[in-house]
Scaffold this active site. Structure first.
Site, mmCIF file in Angstrom:
data_model
loop_
_atom_site.group_PDB
_atom_site.id
_atom_site.type_symbol
_atom_site.label_atom_id
_atom_site.label_comp_id
_atom_site.label_asym_id
_atom_site.label_seq_id
_atom_site.Cartn_x
_atom_site.Cartn_y
_atom_site.Cartn_z
ATOM 1 N N HIS A 1 -4.549 -1.194 0.948
ATOM 2 C CA HIS A 1 -3.223 -1.336 0.053
ATOM 3 C C HIS A 1 -2.728 -2.483 0.657
ATOM 4 O O HIS A 1 -2.069 -3.191 -0.180
ATOM 5 C CB HIS A 1 -2.544 -0.094 0.582
ATOM 6 C CG HIS A 1 -2.880 0.907 -0.385
ATOM 7 N ND1 HIS A 1 -2.594 1.024 -1.715
ATOM 8 C CD2 HIS A 1 -3.422 2.381 -0.168
ATOM 9 C CE1 HIS A 1 -3.219 2.061 -2.353
ATOM 10 N NE2 HIS A 1 -3.502 2.946 -1.425
ATOM 11 N N HIS B 1 -8.856 2.589 3.990
ATOM 12 C CA HIS B 1 -8.238 2.813 2.677
ATOM 13 C C HIS B 1 -6.702 2.472 2.662
ATOM 14 O O HIS B 1 -6.352 1.649 1.714
ATOM 15 C CB HIS B 1 -8.281 4.196 2.186
ATOM 16 C CG HIS B 1 -7.411 4.432 0.879
ATOM 17 N ND1 HIS B 1 -8.218 4.738 0.003
ATOM 18 C CD2 HIS B 1 -6.141 4.599 0.718
ATOM 19 C CE1 HIS B 1 -7.423 5.097 -1.235
ATOM 20 N NE2 HIS B 1 -6.116 4.722 -0.833
ATOM 21 N N GLU B 2 -6.204 2.664 3.694
ATOM 22 C CA GLU B 2 -4.486 2.133 3.797
ATOM 23 C C GLU B 2 -4.625 0.476 3.971
ATOM 24 O O GLU B 2 -3.616 0.104 3.217
ATOM 25 C CB GLU B 2 -3.746 2.955 4.950
ATOM 26 C CG GLU B 2 -3.663 4.476 4.423
ATOM 27 C CD GLU B 2 -3.156 4.957 3.284
ATOM 28 O OE1 GLU B 2 -2.468 4.066 2.706
ATOM 29 O OE2 GLU B 2 -3.833 5.928 2.783
ATOM 30 N N CYS C 1 -6.193 8.590 -4.315
ATOM 31 C CA CYS C 1 -5.021 7.974 -3.861
ATOM 32 C C CYS C 1 -3.759 8.216 -4.429
ATOM 33 O O CYS C 1 -3.911 8.538 -5.684
ATOM 34 C CB CYS C 1 -5.620 6.400 -4.306
ATOM 35 S SG CYS C 1 -4.095 5.307 -3.768
HETATM 36 ZN ZN LIG Z 1 -4.331 4.735 -1.737
#
Ligand SMILES: [Zn+2]
Length: 215
Positions: A170, A166-167, A124
Site C-alpha cells: 500500500h 500487503h500493507e 483489502c
Molecule cells: Zn489492503
C-alpha cells in the site's frame, strides 16, 4: 496500550482527544497508487493519527491498515493480528503467531524477501468483497521505526509476513489486485468499477472516488 477507556478517548500530550473513525478510501482513488513519503517525528498530530487509524481498522475488522487507505500518501501502516488469534479459519500455528502481534510501522523498508512463493487468498478494506489468491515469498526482513521513532530490524514468516507485505505494498502504491493474472483482472474489472462508484454494501465508513454526487 489501548484500554477500555480508549474506546472513547485518549490522553495525548495532556489534551483530551476523541478517537475518530476515518473513512477508508476505496479502489480507484489516485492516493492508493502513490508511493508514500517518509515522515519525521514532527509530523502533525502523529499520535492522534495513529490512534485514529487503529480505531478505524478495528471498526472495519481489518488486520492491517495503511495511511494511503485513509487518504495520506505517507510511509505508515499498522497491524493488529491479536483479534484473529482465536479465529479458527486460521491454523493453530497461525493463531499462535497472531497472539499479541500489534505493531506500528513508520518509514519501513523491506530489506529482503526469501523462499518459494506461496498463494493465499487476500482481501483489502479498500476493495470490499473481493478475495483472490496472491503469490508472495514466505520470509521477509524489514527495517522500520515504531511510534516512539525507535529503529527495529526484524524477520517474519508465514501469515504475519504476508500481512506486512500487503500493507507495505500500500505504501508503495500497489494493491493486491495489481498482482493478479490478466485473466483474473479481466474477471473482476466490473466489480472493481462498481466499488469505485460506491455500488457496494459495506458496514464501515468509506470514501468512493467515482461516486455520483447526490442532487
Ligand atoms: Zn489492503
Amino acid at each position: 496500550m489501548l484500554t477500555k477507556l480508549s474506546k472513547y478517548c485518549i490522553f495525548a500530550r495532556n489534551h483530551l482527544t476523541y478517537l475518530m473513525i476515518l473513512p477508508i478510501v476505496a479502489y480507484g482513488d489516485p492516493v492508493l497508487k502513490k508511493v508514500g513519503k517518509d515522515i519525521t517525528k514532527d509530523y502533525p498530530k502523529l499520535d492522534e493519527l495513529i490512534a485514529n487509524m487503529y480505531e478505524t481498522m478495528y471498526g472495519a475488522f481489518g488486520l492491517g491498515l495503511a495511511a494511503p487507505q485513509i487518504g495520506l500518501p505517507i510511509r505508515l501502516f499498522l497491524v493488529d493480528a491479536e483479534p484473529f488469534a482465536e479465529d479458527e479459519s486460521f491454523t493453530k500455528e497461525e493463531q499462535e503467531a497472531f497472539k499479541g502481534f500489534k505493531k506500528t510501522f513508520i518509514n519501513p523498508r523491506i530489506l529482503e524477501e526469501k523462499g518459494d512463493e506461496w498463494a493465499f487468498s487476500e482481501g483489502c478494506l479498500s476493495i470490499p468483497d473481493v478475495r483472490e489468491d496472491v503469490f508472495r515469498k514466505p520470509e521477509i526482513t524489514i527495517e522500520y521505526f515504531d511510534e516512539s521513532f525507535e529503529k527495529h530490524t526484524e524477520t517474519y514468516d508465514g501469515l504475519i509476513a504476508r500481512v506486512i507485505q500487503h500493507e507495505y505494498d500500500h505504501i508503495e502504491g500497489v494493491l493486491f489486485t495489481d498482482k493478479l493474472s490478466s485473466l483474473k483482472k479481466r474477471l473482476i474489472k466490473g466489480k472493481l468499477a462498481n466499488i469505485s462508484k460506491g455500488k457496494i454494501g459495506i458496514d464501515y465508513k468509506m470514501r468512493f472516488p467515482n461516486q455520483k454526487k447526490k442532487r
